[in-house]
Design a protein around this motif. Structure first.
Motif, mmCIF file in Angstrom:
data_model
loop_
_atom_site.group_PDB
_atom_site.id
_atom_site.type_symbol
_atom_site.label_atom_id
_atom_site.label_comp_id
_atom_site.label_asym_id
_atom_site.label_seq_id
_atom_site.Cartn_x
_atom_site.Cartn_y
_atom_site.Cartn_z
ATOM 1 N N SER A 31 -25.518 -27.937 3.342
ATOM 2 C CA SER A 31 -24.044 -28.431 2.372
ATOM 3 C C SER A 31 -25.125 -29.917 2.076
ATOM 4 C CB SER A 31 -22.736 -29.670 3.684
ATOM 5 O OG SER A 31 -22.131 -27.998 4.446
ATOM 6 N N LEU A 32 -24.155 -29.851 0.082
ATOM 7 C CA LEU A 32 -24.262 -30.891 0.222
ATOM 8 C C LEU A 32 -23.156 -31.802 0.203
ATOM 9 C CD1 LEU A 32 -25.242 -28.895 -3.773
ATOM 10 C CD2 LEU A 32 -26.425 -30.155 -2.052
ATOM 11 N N TYR A 33 -23.508 -32.633 -0.025
ATOM 12 C CA TYR A 33 -22.661 -34.455 0.001
ATOM 13 C C TYR A 33 -22.437 -34.899 -1.074
ATOM 14 C CZ TYR A 33 -24.270 -32.703 5.066
ATOM 15 O OH TYR A 33 -24.083 -32.161 5.908
ATOM 16 N N ALA A 34 -20.992 -35.608 -1.226
ATOM 17 C CA ALA A 34 -20.720 -36.663 -1.830
ATOM 18 C C ALA A 34 -19.491 -37.901 -0.953
ATOM 19 C CB ALA A 34 -19.306 -35.219 -2.869
ATOM 20 N N ILE A 35 -20.623 -39.041 -2.159
ATOM 21 C CA ILE A 35 -19.816 -39.974 -1.396
ATOM 22 C C ILE A 35 -18.430 -40.461 -1.957
ATOM 23 C CG2 ILE A 35 -20.358 -42.167 -0.911
ATOM 24 C CD1 ILE A 35 -23.552 -42.199 -1.405
ATOM 25 N N ARG A 36 -18.066 -40.550 -0.689
ATOM 26 C CA ARG A 36 -16.054 -41.229 -1.438
ATOM 27 C C ARG A 36 -16.333 -42.532 -1.493
ATOM 28 N NH1 ARG A 36 -11.844 -38.347 -1.549
ATOM 29 N NH2 ARG A 36 -10.937 -39.964 -0.745
ATOM 30 N N SER A 37 -16.599 -43.296 -0.306
ATOM 31 C CA SER A 37 -16.919 -44.161 -0.953
ATOM 32 C C SER A 37 -18.726 -44.924 0.055
ATOM 33 C CB SER A 37 -15.688 -45.100 0.137
ATOM 34 O OG SER A 37 -15.485 -44.502 1.759
ATOM 35 N N GLY A 38 -18.823 -45.643 0.482
ATOM 36 C CA GLY A 38 -20.446 -46.553 0.839
ATOM 37 C C GLY A 38 -20.794 -46.348 -0.026
ATOM 38 N N ALA A 39 -22.018 -45.949 1.205
ATOM 39 C CA ALA A 39 -23.614 -46.114 0.395
ATOM 40 C C ALA A 39 -24.076 -44.945 1.443
ATOM 41 C CB ALA A 39 -24.006 -47.198 -0.172
ATOM 42 N N TYR A 52 -27.794 -43.885 -2.895
ATOM 43 C CA TYR A 52 -26.378 -42.845 -3.719
ATOM 44 C C TYR A 52 -25.358 -43.822 -3.323
ATOM 45 C CZ TYR A 52 -29.813 -39.158 -4.021
ATOM 46 O OH TYR A 52 -30.940 -38.658 -3.915
ATOM 47 N N LEU A 53 -25.167 -43.654 -4.857
ATOM 48 C CA LEU A 53 -23.590 -44.766 -4.294
ATOM 49 C C LEU A 53 -21.750 -43.339 -4.685
ATOM 50 C CD1 LEU A 53 -24.436 -47.780 -6.952
ATOM 51 C CD2 LEU A 53 -24.696 -47.306 -4.050
ATOM 52 N N PRO A 54 -20.663 -43.979 -4.796
ATOM 53 C CA PRO A 54 -19.597 -43.436 -4.839
ATOM 54 C C PRO A 54 -19.671 -42.590 -5.629
ATOM 55 C CG PRO A 54 -18.783 -45.773 -3.936
ATOM 56 C CD PRO A 54 -20.091 -45.516 -4.122
ATOM 57 N N GLY A 55 -18.370 -41.282 -5.930
ATOM 58 C CA GLY A 55 -19.185 -40.549 -6.659
ATOM 59 C C GLY A 55 -20.023 -39.646 -7.122
ATOM 60 N N GLU A 56 -21.501 -39.966 -6.882
ATOM 61 C CA GLU A 56 -22.440 -39.203 -6.568
ATOM 62 C C GLU A 56 -23.206 -37.722 -5.206
ATOM 63 O OE1 GLU A 56 -24.944 -42.687 -9.128
ATOM 64 O OE2 GLU A 56 -25.303 -42.453 -6.834
ATOM 65 N N LYS A 88 -6.596 -35.247 -6.813
ATOM 66 C CA LYS A 88 -6.038 -36.155 -6.783
ATOM 67 C C LYS A 88 -7.315 -37.662 -6.961
ATOM 68 C CE LYS A 88 -1.839 -35.005 -4.389
ATOM 69 N NZ LYS A 88 -0.597 -35.035 -3.356
ATOM 70 N N CYS A 89 -8.593 -37.496 -6.303
ATOM 71 C CA CYS A 89 -9.628 -37.814 -5.818
ATOM 72 C C CYS A 89 -10.045 -38.593 -7.331
ATOM 73 C CB CYS A 89 -10.624 -36.365 -5.309
ATOM 74 S SG CYS A 89 -12.194 -37.993 -5.096
ATOM 75 N N ARG A 90 -10.567 -39.707 -7.100
ATOM 76 C CA ARG A 90 -10.825 -40.559 -8.378
ATOM 77 C C ARG A 90 -12.024 -40.313 -8.197
ATOM 78 N NH1 ARG A 90 -12.475 -45.405 -7.298
ATOM 79 N NH2 ARG A 90 -13.404 -46.382 -5.453
ATOM 80 N N MET A 91 -12.571 -39.854 -7.641
ATOM 81 C CA MET A 91 -14.325 -39.332 -7.890
ATOM 82 C C MET A 91 -14.643 -37.795 -8.195
ATOM 83 S SD MET A 91 -16.414 -41.342 -6.664
ATOM 84 C CE MET A 91 -14.995 -43.137 -5.520
ATOM 85 N N LEU A 112 -17.510 -39.005 3.642
ATOM 86 C CA LEU A 112 -17.920 -38.211 2.647
ATOM 87 C C LEU A 112 -17.489 -37.296 2.785
ATOM 88 C CD1 LEU A 112 -21.547 -38.203 4.496
ATOM 89 C CD2 LEU A 112 -21.193 -39.229 2.213
ATOM 90 N N CYS A 113 -17.040 -35.919 1.119
ATOM 91 C CA CYS A 113 -17.087 -35.208 1.458
ATOM 92 C C CYS A 113 -18.625 -34.091 1.730
ATOM 93 C CB CYS A 113 -16.796 -33.922 0.095
ATOM 94 S SG CYS A 113 -15.167 -34.969 -0.323
ATOM 95 N N GLU A 114 -18.107 -32.625 2.307
ATOM 96 C CA GLU A 114 -19.496 -31.892 3.371
ATOM 97 C C GLU A 114 -19.148 -30.858 2.169
ATOM 98 O OE1 GLU A 114 -20.119 -30.857 6.710
ATOM 99 O OE2 GLU A 114 -21.757 -29.775 5.789
ATOM 100 N N ILE A 115 -19.726 -29.999 1.264
ATOM 101 C CA ILE A 115 -19.411 -28.997 0.507
ATOM 102 C C ILE A 115 -20.623 -27.955 1.025
ATOM 103 C CG2 ILE A 115 -19.699 -28.058 -2.097
ATOM 104 C CD1 ILE A 115 -19.978 -31.019 -2.658
ATOM 105 N N PRO A 116 -20.344 -26.918 1.480
ATOM 106 C CA PRO A 116 -21.090 -26.488 2.100
ATOM 107 C C PRO A 116 -21.902 -25.276 1.356
ATOM 108 C CG PRO A 116 -19.048 -25.642 3.602
ATOM 109 C CD PRO A 116 -18.837 -26.920 2.255
ATOM 110 N N PHE A 117 -23.081 -25.061 0.869
ATOM 111 C CA PHE A 117 -24.150 -24.704 0.089
ATOM 112 C C PHE A 117 -23.797 -22.902 0.089
ATOM 113 C CE2 PHE A 117 -27.979 -22.804 -2.552
ATOM 114 C CZ PHE A 117 -27.525 -24.358 -3.193
ATOM 115 N N THR A 118 -23.412 -22.156 1.128
ATOM 116 C CA THR A 118 -23.112 -20.796 0.852
ATOM 117 C C THR A 118 -22.380 -20.564 0.031
ATOM 118 O OG1 THR A 118 -22.908 -20.638 2.668
ATOM 119 C CG2 THR A 118 -25.109 -20.547 2.373
ATOM 120 N N ARG A 119 -20.893 -21.914 0.536
ATOM 121 C CA ARG A 119 -20.182 -21.307 0.321
ATOM 122 C C ARG A 119 -19.362 -21.760 -1.282
ATOM 123 N NH1 ARG A 119 -15.151 -21.639 2.397
ATOM 124 N NH2 ARG A 119 -14.087 -19.849 -0.060
ATOM 125 N N LEU A 120 -20.493 -22.293 -1.875
ATOM 126 C CA LEU A 120 -20.402 -22.563 -3.243
ATOM 127 C C LEU A 120 -21.299 -21.755 -4.491
ATOM 128 C CD1 LEU A 120 -20.618 -25.708 -5.551
ATOM 129 C CD2 LEU A 120 -22.661 -26.135 -4.588
#
Lengths: 238, 238
Positions: B60-68, B86-90, B15-18, B114-122
DNA sequence: CGTATGTTTGACCGTCGTCAATTGTAGTGG
DNA sequence: CCACTACAATTGACGACGGTCAAACATACG
């Protein structure tokens, strides 16, 4: 069966003295065997031969067995920017992954032997060999780290610091290959160095002359001897 | 069960627009569901809050939902070098993969989600979902490409070309997020811009003034309006 | 309101780029 | 083998771009 005109001998990664760099150390025997089948060892290239051009379809990564290459990209106005020099044990070609075509042109600076690693095979293998996936992600991340170091160099440093940094970088990378860290031959021209470091040929030449007058290095055209490694290192890491 | 103090709501990538940017478009429903379980949506950070410091263990890696956010590293002499905004979506955090610890410090330039994406899970997921592996390799390769563009900029371009390039880059990235390409607020200070572009604050400020006098942009401190996008683009891609 | 921080502008100066000339090196073919 | 040419490297003279230092002003934050 491979065509003898393209491949000179079967690949034996486990006997290759580069393997510590381009292979995951922890790969077990069967995984290694599977990887080897994917790697194509090409006949040596000679000076100024291209490995790939910007715009070429991305097919493979390349590991250097001996020699040296430079990568550069050409911008809209037609001027070149050298983005990297690669030495034995190093892997290049990452720039093609993103859009499936290379952004850099890469050519041999001297007689150069390569191993070609077809990328789709590598991806397939990575699915089955987690260590391999990890290893290649690390190598890519290393490329990112190296690029960011160059960014810092270009953003902050004087001409002398830039040239010192390049010499120290080459020295360290040769040392890792168990070659002399203080006497070596530069595979690239002064123009290439200048382009890479964001300087003109003239400035590079003047810095070399100054370094000689300071007794930091001796140089006879492309032959370099580092006389005062500690001081050169100090200049580089500033 | 997640602690409510760390996570504000369940993640719904679809559902995320990113998602067009940070997710592989072709991921099937079950793969997507598995990915979502790995992603942790954190509560928003406010200005100047750190996401990680140089030296921190890479998790983790991080994806930006809003902000910078801005990333920078600190060299031996203690001076900072901004390596990216880094800007939203990056996605950011790649710098930690190589040595399992971050080389850059990264902080929020404004209120940031932010969304945090744990790297080992990835990595685990990538083993089972080939598309995901491919996608993340591409994202890394994109980072390499971006860094090499910055290298070219720093090696070759004048102060005006550098600033124009940054403005055009921001414009394009905002446009991709369906935001205005010609009116936006700079999330970073003049000092950050200068540091990133290898210029001093004074030079950046002078270039902004000159651009205004040339009727290329209007700017009121951090609010930017690009008046003559074609000419600014021409200045950037030189 | 007061202090700290960010931004702008000016004056001056140094580093490095530009232009030019010279010498050295490498590759080519008579 | 050596002349011939093209290219690479060096050095000098000069100037411009951007850095440094300084001051004034604006803005944000407690």
């Amino acid at each position: 069966m491979r065509s003898p005109s393209l491949s000179i001998q079967p690949t034996n990664c486990h006997k290759c003295r580069m393997s510590a760099l381009c292979l995951p150390l922890t790969l077990d025997a069967s995984s290694l065997a599977r990887l080897e089948t994917a790697i194509d060892r090409r006949r040596p290239l000679h000076r100024n031969q291209f490995i790939f051009h910007a715009g070429d379809r991305f097919e493979s990564l390349y590991a250097i067995r001996s020699g040296a290459v430079k990568s550069y990209c050409t911008d809209s106005s037609g001027s070149e920017q050298v983005t990297g020099f690669y030495l034995p044990g190093e892997i290049f070609g990452w720039d093609g992954i993103h859009s499936n075509q290379h952004r850099n042109t890469t050519l041999a600076l001297e007689t150069t032997a390569l191993c070609e690693i077809p990328f789709t095979r590598l991806e397939e293998l990575s699915q089955n060999v987690p260590k391999l996936q990890q290893h290649f992600m690390r190598l890519m991340a290393k490329e990112i780290t190296a690029d960011q170091e160059l960014i810092t160099l270009l953003a902050k440093s004087s001409a002398e610091e830039r040239v010192a940094s390049l010499l120290i970088s080459l020295s360290n990378r040769l040392k890792r290959q168990h070659l002399s860290a203080t006497r070596f031959r530069l595979p690239m021209s002064r123009a290439d160095i200048g382009n890479y470091l964001g300087l003109t040929v003239e400035t590079v030449s003047r810095v070399f002359s100054r370094f000689q007058s300071f007794d930091l290095i001796l140089c006879d055209k492309k032959e370099i001897e580092i006389i005062n490694l500690p001081r050169l290192t100090a200049m580089a890491s500033q």
